[in-house]
Design a protein around this motif. Structure first.
Motif, PDB file in Angstrom:
ATOM      1  N   ALA A 313       9.391  13.197  12.175  1.00  0.00           N
ATOM      2  CA  ALA A 313       8.926  12.148  13.165  1.00  0.00           C
ATOM      3  C   ALA A 313       9.403  12.338  14.877  1.00  0.00           C
ATOM      4  CB  ALA A 313       9.603  10.496  13.061  1.00  0.00           C
ATOM      5  N   SER A 314      10.608  13.278  14.979  1.00  0.00           N
ATOM      6  CA  SER A 314      10.917  13.949  16.256  1.00  0.00           C
ATOM      7  C   SER A 314      10.284  14.797  16.655  1.00  0.00           C
ATOM      8  CB  SER A 314      12.472  14.089  16.297  1.00  0.00           C
ATOM      9  OG  SER A 314      12.775  15.362  15.677  1.00  0.00           O
ATOM     10  N   MET A 315      10.049  15.653  15.542  1.00  0.00           N
ATOM     11  CA  MET A 315       9.254  17.373  16.260  1.00  0.00           C
ATOM     12  C   MET A 315       7.505  16.744  16.234  1.00  0.00           C
ATOM     13  SD  MET A 315       9.383  20.487  15.117  1.00  0.00           S
ATOM     14  CE  MET A 315       8.955  20.335  17.385  1.00  0.00           C
ATOM     15  N   SER A 316       7.151  15.827  15.940  1.00  0.00           N
ATOM     16  CA  SER A 316       5.412  15.612  16.858  1.00  0.00           C
ATOM     17  C   SER A 316       6.228  14.396  17.235  1.00  0.00           C
ATOM     18  CB  SER A 316       4.891  14.308  15.220  1.00  0.00           C
ATOM     19  OG  SER A 316       4.624  15.260  13.981  1.00  0.00           O
ATOM     20  N   THR A 317       6.758  14.409  17.858  1.00  0.00           N
ATOM     21  CA  THR A 317       7.103  13.697  19.614  1.00  0.00           C
ATOM     22  C   THR A 317       7.123  14.663  20.690  1.00  0.00           C
ATOM     23  OG1 THR A 317       8.101  11.835  18.324  1.00  0.00           O
ATOM     24  CG2 THR A 317       8.543  11.493  20.126  1.00  0.00           C
ATOM     25  N   LEU A 318       8.095  14.992  20.395  1.00  0.00           N
ATOM     26  CA  LEU A 318       8.254  16.403  21.102  1.00  0.00           C
ATOM     27  C   LEU A 318       7.058  17.452  21.704  1.00  0.00           C
ATOM     28  CD1 LEU A 318      11.563  18.493  20.492  1.00  0.00           C
ATOM     29  CD2 LEU A 318      11.224  16.186  22.253  1.00  0.00           C
ATOM     30  N   ALA A 319       6.037  17.337  20.226  1.00  0.00           N
ATOM     31  CA  ALA A 319       5.146  18.287  20.503  1.00  0.00           C
ATOM     32  C   ALA A 319       4.133  17.504  21.534  1.00  0.00           C
ATOM     33  CB  ALA A 319       3.847  18.471  18.844  1.00  0.00           C
TER      34      ALA A 319
END
Lengths: 415, 511
Positions: A313-319
């Motif tokens: 979830a955090s990865m896509s948010t940072l994307a």
């Protein structure tokens, strides 16, 4: 500290210094021009942001997220279309884009965390899925962004009237005060107040450097008062003084170009938040625990499914965040935006010492890895090396870094 | 003169900073079973790794004379070529492959076109018969129990034409029945001329099977005891191992069992997580008082671990039914976190696989189950964490240079202490200890027992699952006996004997 232990601990930092010196020489010093040093950061802003998120994924057990390049494209596409087709204010558009990243993250995190779909496969499918959707949203066109508010939020420079820029005729009270400061300060450091110099960057740099040194001293005093163990005086201050000097030098370069880029603040915010999470919070500790021994972590009452969920979830948010940075810097979004960004992020993590088996790796390490890759990229571009050869060099560096890491750990550690 | 198959002379092996072996001498006669005993970290495994070529020639000093010739083994393959085969404590079998494939791994039976599968399985089954395995060679390793897996390892050694068989803790993961079978098998092979070296912590087994016993302490050979007449008793061996005589293997304890019940389980049923119609725990009820140590005896596969884990927040099994009372109140636990918060602790039998994060520090492992206790609003107070780790290190006398040491670098006994520290820090009121002394040496065992006594002295309840009956008899107030998922007997430890427990198991088998 013994020499070998020192080399082992700071392998990549030393490599970074060596590579930096090599390219400075090869480019006849052009790498050190203020413009190039400023661009070094801006061009790699997206890698720095993405590798923070990628580190969490890798920590859970060497898992990666292959979909982030496509997620960058989709979030960027949504933003670009909203800005060019509707009159929605830029700030709302940004929030919508970030929200789309969160949604994508929840989608992938759910399948990976709670349904146990292998991350590699789930994110590989995401790579196709989101790339396709992005092209649908873009209608296969290049959409340019002309909204000034949006561009200012991500791609402008901090230039304070009076302090940094000089008007023809006088302004208000604050302007005059700041201008007075400029006229007093610049001659003091041997500069001409009439020349172009964005002194606010240098001032900020010096203040941060002083703050760092003071914090270190305060921390030491606190520790020694409680009788805790601490690093030797020379090691700790040697380290902090080198960092402080680098900050001052870099901010001086920025002052000589256009001042502090706003993008740097975004990157710093993300990096500091992730560094804090991974090193100081219970939430961050769980990522290391899961990567180290998932079964033991589960039996310790930790919700391992949630750990996986949060990583993706955090990865896509940072994307989505890095989509904003890239869109604003390039000024447009097309169907190929973000291609192979995932590989840059993964490469940075592994060069920066994250374990391919999970469980170890730090944000500062990964940042060094990302900057190392960035310096190599930038240096080769300045030299004018053929694009194809740039790939060859990058590949070789990645392999060398990991080989060095594995071999040096093997010799000093337990077999 | 005696016919020596193996003489190791003045073996010295150094690791950075430590001398693991210091002028060790070992003489093994042809056709004997030679036992190697010593506390953990004494250097037994290192010595065997030198012999098998795991540590290649040149990394140690001294001579290995095998069959009268000085050998210089550079790899494991070199030693296997002359008939030295080592079977490690952790079995080196691949679960997803068949018995036959495992047996000839790296030693494949080749035909003209690749692997000759008919020959592979035929030869595999021949060797399996020698060790008394009746399964098909095409059975996958993951489908047979640990006891049989151990036998497969031995069959694999036979397939390599073994002359000198080295077994490192072969029975540590076996129950008494399987262990006995394995030892008898070794005696059987001895008759046909096979020489074996056996490393074990189980002294009764050694006294039973070994002809000679060499004691190693702190990297040096202390003595070799002749046991050909089987007259050496365990205390004699322990004396050599610890360098003093140990009169009492179980620490004294005042039995202060409270009337209050710490935990009670009623009508507990659990089904297998994959074969969901297979009942693993069948209608079990039991209780443990405050201040009481309750033992769970039974054979491997009796369902004790499954019972314990299913109670611990449904960490195992499906279709769990039954009632659980803690401190008199009925509780429903849906996950491990709720179990910990309710005051339960499950200290796993598999400390490396399920218990500890080996490449993380002692400090981190200690606080893992209750990280919130050293946190302030989600932020870890590292100083507090270190203090906690120090405190438990002192309390449990964990031998380590620092609490920042990775747990993987500690010996088995000290790892077990870290695992116990983790659960003590979790403020558990009811501790389920699953095989708490497996694979650790006599001295460390004693310390673990002391810790258990301290726990019950504080009014906590302890459930001890163990396959070693003497330790249950020595430590517990009450003993439950399980077999095939059912509770078959309950007895006060004062009335229990090994025979009674075995009888209860065997009787239930017939029923």
């Amino acid at each position: 500290m013994k020499v070998t232990a020192f080399i082992k601990k700071y392998t990549m930092v030393i490599a970074l210094v060596v590579v930096f010196i090599i390219f400075s020489v090869l480019t006849d010093g052009r790498l050190l021009y203020p413009q190039n040093l400023s661009n070094l950061l801006l061009q790699n802003a997206y890698v720095l942001v993405l590798s923070c998120g990628m580190l969490l994924c890798i920590l859970t057990g060497g898992n990666v997220d292959l979909s982030i390049g496509s997620t960058v494209c989709l979030a960027g596409a949504i933003g670009a279309q909203l800005l060019s087709q509707t009159g929605i204010p830029a700030v709302i558009v940004i929030l919508i884009c970030i929200a789309s990243g969160v949604l994508i993250g929840i989608w992938q995190g759910f399948w990976i965390g709670y349904v146990h779909i292998p991350p590699f496969i789930c994110t590989l499918s995401g790579m196709f899925l989101f790339r396709g959707l992005a092209r649908v949203v873009l209608d296969s066109k290049t959409v340019s962004i002309k909204n000034n508010t949006f561009l200012n939020i991500f791609a402008s420079y901090i230039q304070i009237p009076g302090l940094d820029t000089v008007k023809e005729e006088g302004g208000g009270f604050f302007y005059n005060m700041l201008n007075g400061l400029r006229n007093w300060l610049l001659p003091l450091i041997g500069q001409d107040p009439e020349q172009k110099l964005f002194i606010s960057a240098a001032i900020a740099g010096v203040l941060v450097a002083i703050a760092l040194v003071v914090l270190t001293i305060v921390n030491r005093v606190k520790k020694s008062r409680k009788g805790y163990r601490q690093d030797s005086f020379i090691t700790e201050f040697g380290r902090i003084i080198i960092i402080a000097v680098l900050i001052v030098l870099y901010s001086w370069k920025l002052a000589n170009y256009k001042g502090i880029p706003v993008m740097m603040l975004w990157v710093l915010a993300v990096v500091l938040i992730y560094a804090f999470i991974t090193s100081r919070t219970a939430f961050g500790r769980y990522f290391y625990a899961v990567g180290g021994n998932e079964k033991a972590t589960k039996l310790s009452g930790i919700n391992t499914q949630k750990v996986y969920f949060m990583a993706y979830a955090s990865m896509s948010t940072l994307a989505a965040v890095s989509a904003m940075l890239v869109a604003a810097r390039v000024g447009s979004v097309n169907g190929d935006t973000g291609t192979s960004f995932e590989m840059d992020a993964i490469g940075s993590c592994f060069i920066g010492g994250a374990s391919a088996y999970g469980g170890s790796g730090t944000v500062p390490g990964v940042m060094v890895g990302a900057i190392l890759l960035g310096v190599i990229n930038q240096g080769m571009s300045i030299i004018g090396l053929d694009n194809n050869w740039q790939y060859v060099v990058k590949g070789a560096v990645l392999l060398t870094a990991v080989i060095f890491d594995v071999v040096s750990n093997h010799k000093t550690g337990k077999a | 003169m005696a016919d020596h198959i193996l003489v190791m002379k003045n073996i010295t092996k150094e690791f950075p900073g430590v001398k693991a072996l210091d002028n060790v001498n070992l003489e093994v006669e042809r056709g004997e079973i030679h036992a190697l005993v010593g506390e953990n970290g004494a250097g037994k495994s290192t010595l065997m790794n030198v012999l098998s070529g795991t540590y290649p020639y040149g990394t140690y000093t001294g001579d290995i004379i095998y069959n009268g010739e000085t050998c210089q083994f550079k790899t494991l393959k070199d030693s296997e070529k002359v008939g030295i085969v080592i079977i490690h404590q952790e079995l080196a079998l691949i679960p997803e492959l068949s018995i036959g494939e495992n047996m000839f791994l790296g030693n494949e039976r080749l035909g003209r076109f690749g692997i000759d599968w008919d020959r592979t399985y035929h030869e595999a089954e021949e060797h399996m018969q020698q060790v008394g395995l009746k399964d098909s060679a095409q059975t996958l390793i993951k489908d047979i129990g640990t006891g049989k897996q151990q036998l497969v390892e031995i069959a694999k050694a036979l397939a390599k034409n073994v002359k000198l068989l080295i077994l490192d803790e072969p029975t540590s993961s076996l129950n008494e029945e399987d262990a006995k079978m394995l030892l008898d098998l070794l005696l059987e092979f001895k008759k046909s001329g096979l020489t074996s070296i056996i490393i074990s912590h189980k002294l009764n087994e050694i006294a039973y099977v070994a002809d000679k016993i060499t004691v190693i302490r702190d990297g040096a050979t202390i003595e070799t005891i002749d046991n050909s007449s089987r007259e050496v008793d365990e205390d004699r061996i322990i004396q050599g191992m610890v360098g003093r005589s140990m009169d009492d293997r179980y620490p004294e304890r005042e039995h202060l069992v409270s009337d209050e019940i710490g935990m009670e389980v009623r009508d507990w049923n659990v089904f297998h997580p994959i074969y969901t119609d297979k009942k693993v725990v069948d209608n079990i009820s039991f209780n443990v008082h405050k201040g009481e140590i309750v033992g769970f005896s039974g054979l491997q596969g009796a369902g004790r671990t499954e019972l314990a884990m299913s109670i611990f927040g449904k960490a195992y099994g499906t279709g769990i039914t039954g009632h659980l009372f803690i401190d008199g109140k009925e509780v429903r636990l849906h996950n491990e976190h709720e179990a910990i918060m309710a005051g339960l602790a499950y200290v796993t039998e598999d400390r490396k696989g399920n218990g500890l994060v080996l490449d993380k520090s002692i400090a981190m492992n200690t606080t893992m189950a209750r990280l919130d206790k050293v946190c302030d609003r989600g932020i870890i107070d590292t100083n507090k964490e270190n203090q906690v780790a120090e405190e438990y290190k002192e309390k449990l006398r964990t031998k380590t240079p620092s609490i920042h040491q990775n747990v993987g670098n500690l010996s088995g006994g000290n790892q077990q202490k870290v695992l116990l520290a983790k659960w003590m820090f979790a403020d558990s009121e009811v501790l389920i200890l699953d095989e708490p002394t497996r694979g650790i040496d006599v001295g460390a065992k004693y310390e673990i027992y002391c810790i258990m006594n301290d726990l019950v002295a504080q009014g906590k309840s302890v459930i001890m699952i163990s396959s070693e009956m003497p330790e249950l008899l020595g430590m517990c107030d009450r003993i439950y006996v399980m077999n095939e998922g059912r509770m078959v007997a309950e007895m006060p430890a004062s009335e229990a004997t090994q025979e009674k427990i075995m009888a209860a198991i065997l009787k239930s088998d017939k029923a």
